[in-house]
Design an enzyme around this catalytic site. Structure first.
Site, PDB file in Angstrom:
ATOM      1  N   ARG B  52       0.823  -1.206   0.000  1.00 21.17           N
ATOM      2  CA  ARG B  52       0.000   0.000   0.000  1.00 21.17           C
ATOM      3  C   ARG B  52       0.862   1.263   0.000  1.00 21.17           C
ATOM      4  O   ARG B  52       0.690   2.152  -0.833  1.00 21.17           O
ATOM      5  CB  ARG B  52      -0.877  -0.047   1.252  1.00 21.17           C
ATOM      6  CG  ARG B  52      -1.962   0.963   1.347  1.00 21.17           C
ATOM      7  CD  ARG B  52      -2.684   0.728   2.667  1.00 21.17           C
ATOM      8  NE  ARG B  52      -3.032  -0.680   2.822  1.00 21.17           N
ATOM      9  CZ  ARG B  52      -4.141  -1.229   2.363  1.00 21.17           C
ATOM     10  NH1 ARG B  52      -4.995  -0.489   1.707  1.00 21.17           N
ATOM     11  NH2 ARG B  52      -4.390  -2.498   2.557  1.00 21.17           N
ATOM     12  N   THR B  53       1.797   1.344   0.916  1.00 24.64           N
ATOM     13  CA  THR B  53       2.644   2.541   1.034  1.00 24.64           C
ATOM     14  C   THR B  53       3.535   2.688  -0.198  1.00 24.64           C
ATOM     15  O   THR B  53       3.731   3.780  -0.720  1.00 24.64           O
ATOM     16  CB  THR B  53       3.508   2.449   2.309  1.00 24.64           C
ATOM     17  OG1 THR B  53       2.645   2.273   3.421  1.00 24.64           O
ATOM     18  CG2 THR B  53       4.328   3.702   2.512  1.00 24.64           C
ATOM     19  N   LYS B  81      23.016 -11.003   1.191  1.00 24.21           N
ATOM     20  CA  LYS B  81      24.412 -11.474   1.164  1.00 24.21           C
ATOM     21  C   LYS B  81      25.199 -10.895   2.332  1.00 24.21           C
ATOM     22  O   LYS B  81      26.395 -11.115   2.442  1.00 24.21           O
ATOM     23  CB  LYS B  81      25.085 -11.044  -0.145  1.00 24.21           C
ATOM     24  CG  LYS B  81      24.433 -11.590  -1.389  1.00 24.21           C
ATOM     25  CD  LYS B  81      25.109 -11.004  -2.622  1.00 24.21           C
ATOM     26  CE  LYS B  81      24.300 -11.276  -3.873  1.00 24.21           C
ATOM     27  NZ  LYS B  81      24.738 -10.437  -4.987  1.00 24.21           N
ATOM     28  N   ARG B 102      11.387   1.944   3.499  1.00 29.03           N
ATOM     29  CA  ARG B 102      10.674   1.260   4.585  1.00 29.03           C
ATOM     30  C   ARG B 102      11.634   0.200   5.096  1.00 29.03           C
ATOM     31  O   ARG B 102      12.264  -0.512   4.315  1.00 29.03           O
ATOM     32  CB  ARG B 102       9.395   0.622   4.023  1.00 29.03           C
ATOM     33  CG  ARG B 102       8.797  -0.521   4.829  1.00 29.03           C
ATOM     34  CD  ARG B 102       8.106  -0.089   6.088  1.00 29.03           C
ATOM     35  NE  ARG B 102       6.949   0.741   5.837  1.00 29.03           N
ATOM     36  CZ  ARG B 102       5.687   0.335   5.963  1.00 29.03           C
ATOM     37  NH1 ARG B 102       5.432  -0.902   6.322  1.00 29.03           N
ATOM     38  NH2 ARG B 102       4.689   1.151   5.738  1.00 29.03           N
ATOM     39  N   HIS B 130       6.200   6.840  11.015  1.00 31.00           N
ATOM     40  CA  HIS B 130       5.622   6.659   9.682  1.00 31.00           C
ATOM     41  C   HIS B 130       5.059   8.019   9.266  1.00 31.00           C
ATOM     42  O   HIS B 130       3.840   8.197   9.199  1.00 31.00           O
ATOM     43  CB  HIS B 130       4.531   5.588   9.749  1.00 31.00           C
ATOM     44  CG  HIS B 130       4.069   5.089   8.418  1.00 31.00           C
ATOM     45  ND1 HIS B 130       4.620   5.521   7.224  1.00 31.00           N
ATOM     46  CD2 HIS B 130       3.096   4.208   8.081  1.00 31.00           C
ATOM     47  CE1 HIS B 130       4.000   4.910   6.226  1.00 31.00           C
ATOM     48  NE2 HIS B 130       3.074   4.114   6.722  1.00 31.00           N
TER      49      HIS B 130
END
Lengths: 150, 316
Positions: B52-53, B81, B102, B130
């Site tokens: 969504r974001t 890695k 994010r 957020h």
């Protein structure tokens, strides 16, 4: 039997007294005493009227700056410091908690970036009296008493 | 390092800066499609999946003419890695003009902003911040109420772990709100946020019941999900789970201006019969996210409100 000092007197250097015994190793780690080449004398489980048992560390020919010494406020806020010159105590000091702790302790939050990345830590002291700090990165508040050294 | 224009949190923004960004978002709502960011590259680095974001940010960048690079799934990156976050950010900084990220770790966005000159927009760092969600929440409140000042805001559900309610509470401190915290005992507002309210002279009340009479005072009803996995006592969960579900029958006494917000995704905490009710606003709220994110991206890239108002690249 004659009475003798358990450890010999310092000609020049720093004496850290009233260390809680269980914090002795932390003092050594914080001040990097294991990296010194000069004489370091550690007295452990010594009798103390004030504390019951205590540790004393005597460091020959080494003088720390205030920033180095104030780090001790994190793990042993009640230590007393004596600066020795020519067998005389020339200065007595107490430690004071700095406003900011830089790369001294770990964050208690396992999901904090500082515990998952090769990087420094920074904590801001929120309340000197109740000894609460906040992680600069994850913003979690935590008690200084619970903090582990980096 | 030059001035860092990153957006990591809204907690320290002034009232003026918040109002400025909301005005910019309003300009983007009038004309969401432009070419003002033509030639710019926006990187979206999603170390934790969030469809969504990510779609909202990528749509914002695309609708302003920027090009988008990045990844939606950390499994495809060198992080698997063992590459450090610092190295990944340094590498992407060579390619992009702004990095939207994010991350599942708290503080990751702040650290990223310290290792690069490219501005970072925090699209969520663990349970910490957020800010683009908070910005769209404030935009939605302002748009539906005509003001941000002196509102009765009810925060309902999981107030313990819900980062959106914490961020909203802090960003609203400039606007003299009265908060009402409605939550089960296990998920009540943490002490540190109540202390924050006291320190910032924010009024609040606390309650454990959501009903018609409680709702009638609200200007904003901000719903969040009460999640089973947050409870240590599952009997407690069974007892309270239905107490925080909003149905259309509970809205009879609501004020005309009252709007229901929800950060989404919704599971069952708002019944489907509310969706067509005039008080429901959560789908429009998500749409406002586009305008809020267009504003955030433009601001960190140094475009001013005047640039946006006088923009000649609008696509009609």
């Amino acid at each position: 039997m004659t009475k003798t000092l358990l450890v010999s007197a310092l000609e020049n250097g720093t004496v850290i007294d009233h260390i809680p015994c269980d914090r002795t190793n932390d003092v050594i780690t914080l001040l990097k005493l294991n990296q010194l080449t000069s004489t370091v004398m550690i007295g452990y489980n010594l009798e103390s009227k004030k504390m019951g048992k205590k540790s004393i560390i005597k460091i020959a020919n080494k003088f720390f700056n205030d920033a180095e010494l104030n780090q001790l406020a994190v793990i042993a806020p009640d230590v007393s410091l004596s600066i020795i010159r020519n067998y005389e105590v020339t200065e007595k000091k107490r430690v004071e908690l700095p406003e900011e702790l830089r790369d001294i302790v770990k964050c208690a939050n396992p999901k904090c970036i500082t515990n998952n990345e090769p990087m420094h830590t920074i904590f801001h002291i929120i309340d000197k009296h109740s000894r609460v700090m906040r992680c600069h990165y994850c913003e979690k508040e935590q008690r200084i008493e619970d903090a582990k050294l980096k | 390092m030059s001035e860092n224009r990153s957006v990591i949190t809204l907690a320290n923004l002034t009232r003026e800066k918040i109002e400025y960004l909301l005005k910019m978002a309003a300009e983007f709502e009038r004309h969401p499609n432009r070419r003002i960011l033509e030639g710019k590259v926006v990187a979206t680095l999603f170390f934790e999946p969030s469809t969504r974001t990510r779609l909202s940010f990528e749509t914002a960048a695309n609708r302003l003419g920027a090009r988008v690079i990045g990844f939606a799934d950390p499994k495809v990156t060198s992080g698997t890695k063992g590459e450090s976050l610092k190295d990944t950010i340094k590498m992407v900084s060579n390619y992009a003009d702004v990095i939207v990220m994010r991350h599942y770790l708290e503080g990751a966005a702040l650290y990223a902003s310290e290792v690069t000159d490219v501005p970072i927009i925090n699209a969520g760092d663990g349970s910490n911040q957020h800010p683009s969600q908070t910005m769209l929440d404030m935009y939605s409140i302002n748009k539906t109420q005509g003001t941000l000042d002196n509102l009765n805001i009810f925060l309902v559900g999981d107030l313990k772990y819900g980062r959106t309610v914490h961020s909203l509470l802090m960003a609203m401190r400039h606007f003299n709100p009265t908060f009402h915290f409605i939550a089960p005992k296990e998920l009540e507002m943490p002490e540190e946020y109540k202390l924050y309210c006291h320190q910032n002279e924010i009024r609040f009340t606390e309650g454990t019941e959501l009903n018609e009479d409680v709702i009638q005072e609200a200007d904003i009803l901000y719903m969040t999900r009460v999640q089973k996995e947050r409870f240590t006592d599952l009997m407690e969960y069974e007892r309270v789970k239905d107490a925080f579900i909003l149905g259309a029958d509970m809205l009879a006494k609501a004020k005309d201006n009252m709007k229901i917000l929800h950060p989404l995704p919704r599971i069952n905490e708002i019944k489907a019969d509310v969706d067509d009710n005039p008080h429901a606003y959560y789908f429009q709220q998500a749409q406002n996210g586009l305008y809020a994110r267009e504003a955030l991206i433009s601001d960190v890239l140094n475009y001013t409100l005047d640039d946006i108002i006088n923009d000649h690249t609008i696509i009609q």
